[in-house]
Design an enzyme around this catalytic site. Structure first.
Site, PDB file in Angstrom:
ATOM      1  N   GLU A  98      11.511 -42.660   3.667  1.00 52.19           N
ATOM      2  CA  GLU A  98      12.719 -43.410   3.301  1.00 52.19           C
ATOM      3  C   GLU A  98      13.952 -42.580   3.613  1.00 52.19           C
ATOM      4  O   GLU A  98      13.924 -41.350   3.512  1.00 52.19           O
ATOM      5  CB  GLU A  98      12.706 -43.706   1.796  1.00 52.19           C
ATOM      6  CG  GLU A  98      12.313 -45.109   1.434  1.00 52.19           C
ATOM      7  CD  GLU A  98      13.367 -46.160   1.787  1.00 52.19           C
ATOM      8  OE1 GLU A  98      14.163 -45.948   2.730  1.00 52.19           O
ATOM      9  OE2 GLU A  98      13.381 -47.196   1.128  1.00 52.19           O
ATOM     10  N   ASP A 102      17.994 -44.627  -4.281  1.00 57.67           N
ATOM     11  CA  ASP A 102      19.185 -44.890  -5.086  1.00 57.67           C
ATOM     12  C   ASP A 102      18.683 -45.321  -6.473  1.00 57.67           C
ATOM     13  O   ASP A 102      18.319 -44.475  -7.294  1.00 57.67           O
ATOM     14  CB  ASP A 102      19.954 -45.991  -4.340  1.00 57.67           C
ATOM     15  CG  ASP A 102      21.359 -46.199  -4.836  1.00 57.67           C
ATOM     16  OD1 ASP A 102      21.553 -46.241  -6.053  1.00 57.67           O
ATOM     17  OD2 ASP A 102      22.278 -46.338  -4.009  1.00 57.67           O
ATOM     18  N   PHE A 151      29.167 -43.127  -1.065  1.00 61.50           N
ATOM     19  CA  PHE A 151      28.655 -44.034  -0.030  1.00 61.50           C
ATOM     20  C   PHE A 151      28.626 -43.242   1.267  1.00 61.50           C
ATOM     21  O   PHE A 151      29.647 -42.694   1.685  1.00 61.50           O
ATOM     22  CB  PHE A 151      29.550 -45.273   0.112  1.00 61.50           C
ATOM     23  CG  PHE A 151      28.905 -46.362   0.905  1.00 61.50           C
ATOM     24  CD1 PHE A 151      28.259 -47.410   0.265  1.00 61.50           C
ATOM     25  CD2 PHE A 151      28.907 -46.336   2.305  1.00 61.50           C
ATOM     26  CE1 PHE A 151      27.625 -48.416   0.999  1.00 61.50           C
ATOM     27  CE2 PHE A 151      28.280 -47.333   3.039  1.00 61.50           C
ATOM     28  CZ  PHE A 151      27.649 -48.370   2.381  1.00 61.50           C
ATOM     29  N   ARG A 164      25.165 -46.305  12.188  1.00 62.48           N
ATOM     30  CA  ARG A 164      23.832 -45.701  12.051  1.00 62.48           C
ATOM     31  C   ARG A 164      23.593 -44.595  13.076  1.00 62.48           C
ATOM     32  O   ARG A 164      22.811 -43.684  12.852  1.00 62.48           O
ATOM     33  CB  ARG A 164      22.737 -46.760  12.222  1.00 62.48           C
ATOM     34  CG  ARG A 164      22.630 -47.765  11.099  1.00 62.48           C
ATOM     35  CD  ARG A 164      21.307 -48.506  11.203  1.00 62.48           C
ATOM     36  NE  ARG A 164      21.295 -49.794  10.542  1.00 62.48           N
ATOM     37  CZ  ARG A 164      20.946 -50.001   9.271  1.00 62.48           C
ATOM     38  NH1 ARG A 164      20.634 -48.979   8.520  1.00 62.48           N
ATOM     39  NH2 ARG A 164      20.937 -51.214   8.755  1.00 62.48           N
TER      40      ARG A 164
HETATM   41  C1  PRP Z   1      18.500 -48.714   1.476  1.00 60.10           C
HETATM   42  C2  PRP Z   1      17.492 -47.598   1.723  1.00 60.10           C
HETATM   43  C3  PRP Z   1      16.375 -47.927   0.793  1.00 60.10           C
HETATM   44  C4  PRP Z   1      17.064 -48.615  -0.363  1.00 60.10           C
HETATM   45  C5  PRP Z   1      17.189 -47.687  -1.518  1.00 60.10           C
HETATM   46  O1  PRP Z   1      18.168 -49.793   2.263  1.00 60.10           O
HETATM   47  O2  PRP Z   1      17.086 -47.547   3.052  1.00 60.10           O
HETATM   48  O3  PRP Z   1      15.421 -48.778   1.413  1.00 60.10           O
HETATM   49  O4  PRP Z   1      18.361 -49.011   0.093  1.00 60.10           O
HETATM   50  O5  PRP Z   1      17.811 -48.294  -2.608  1.00 60.10           O
HETATM   51  P1  PRP Z   1      17.153 -48.407  -4.047  1.00 60.10           P
HETATM   52  O6  PRP Z   1      16.594 -47.061  -4.397  1.00 60.10           O
HETATM   53  O7  PRP Z   1      18.323 -48.795  -4.923  1.00 60.10           O
HETATM   54  O8  PRP Z   1      16.108 -49.475  -4.009  1.00 60.10           O
HETATM   55  P2  PRP Z   1      19.206 -50.932   2.734  1.00 60.10           P
HETATM   56  O9  PRP Z   1      19.020 -52.141   1.872  1.00 60.10           O
HETATM   57  O10 PRP Z   1      20.582 -50.352   2.772  1.00 60.10           O
HETATM   58  O11 PRP Z   1      18.666 -51.338   4.146  1.00 60.10           O
HETATM   59  P3  PRP Z   1      18.650 -50.513   5.526  1.00 60.10           P
HETATM   60  O12 PRP Z   1      17.604 -49.437   5.383  1.00 60.10           O
HETATM   61  O13 PRP Z   1      18.242 -51.543   6.535  1.00 60.10           O
HETATM   62  O14 PRP Z   1      20.022 -49.941   5.767  1.00 60.10           O
END
Ligand code: PRP
Length: 180
Positions: A98, A102, A151, A164
């Site tokens: 990952e 968050d 952020f 990205r």
């Molecule tokens: C982000 C990151 C994780 C998730 C973490 O994905 O890549 O998958 O958020 O957040 P959490 O711990 O609060 O669940 P995002 O939705 O931004 O998608 P992306 O990877 O396509 O940018």
């Protein structure tokens, strides 16, 4: 408020150094096996590409897609699968890769989902840990950097799909007084 690309939080050199260390740690723990690295689309793709090259041993890789029901709405049950693995993980040593943890709900969901498929083991490898945002306790086995609640964009992290491809990780700053 309008936002602009702010200072570099983690440079490309720091990332490369740490990813090298993570790769060696994954290789050490999986010596004699071929781990399956499961990258989480889309953000983790850049990290995954560097990590597999830092693991100086045979590895396999696959991807999963997840989504939540809108920004800022992550909670138990709000995460859903948008793309599944192309292989069985039964008996495999799996490493979930990952870009960031968050709230923890995404990783919690993925771990539970993969556990039902009877892998030999599941480890988690995350580049960034925003620990102060955590809502659910998730086990992290390999962590790149713990960061404060900024952020961030670059090295896989996006704002509306952009940024990205930046080689460094930047803070996104608010720009007071700028026309929106
Ligand atoms: C982000 C990151 C994780 C998730 C973490 O994905 O890549 O998958 O958020 O957040 P959490 O711990 O609060 O669940 P995002 O939705 O931004 O998608 P992306 O990877 O396509 O940018």
């Amino acid at each position: 408020m309008p936002q602009r690309l702010g200072r570099v939080l983690i440079s490309r050199e720091e990332i490369a150094h740490r990813v090298g260390e993570l790769g060696r740690a994954v290789a050490r723990e999986h010596a004699g096996r071929v781990p399956l690295l499961v990258g989480v689309l889309k953000g983790a793709v850049i990290f995954m590409a560097d990590l597999v090259r830092a693991i100086r041993a045979p590895v396999a890789m696959d991807f999963m897609g997840v989504s939540s029901y809108g920004p800022g709405t992550r909670s138990a049950g709000s995460v859903r699968l948008t793309a599944d693995l192309s292989v069985s993980i039964e008996g495999r040593a799996v490493v979930i890769v990952e870009d960031i943890v968050d709230s923890g709900w995404t990783l919690d969901y993925l771990r539970r989902n993969l556990e039902t498929r009877h892998p030999r083991s599941i480890r988690t490898c995350v580049l960034l840990d925003k620990i102060e945002r955590r809502q659910v306790d998730v086990a992290l086995d390999y962590v790149g950097f713990a960061i404060p609640d900024h952020f961030v964009v670059g090295y896989g992290f996006d704002l509306g799909g952009l940024y990205r491809g930046l080689p460094d990780i930047h803070i996104l700053e608010e720009q007071p007084g700028a026309p929106s």
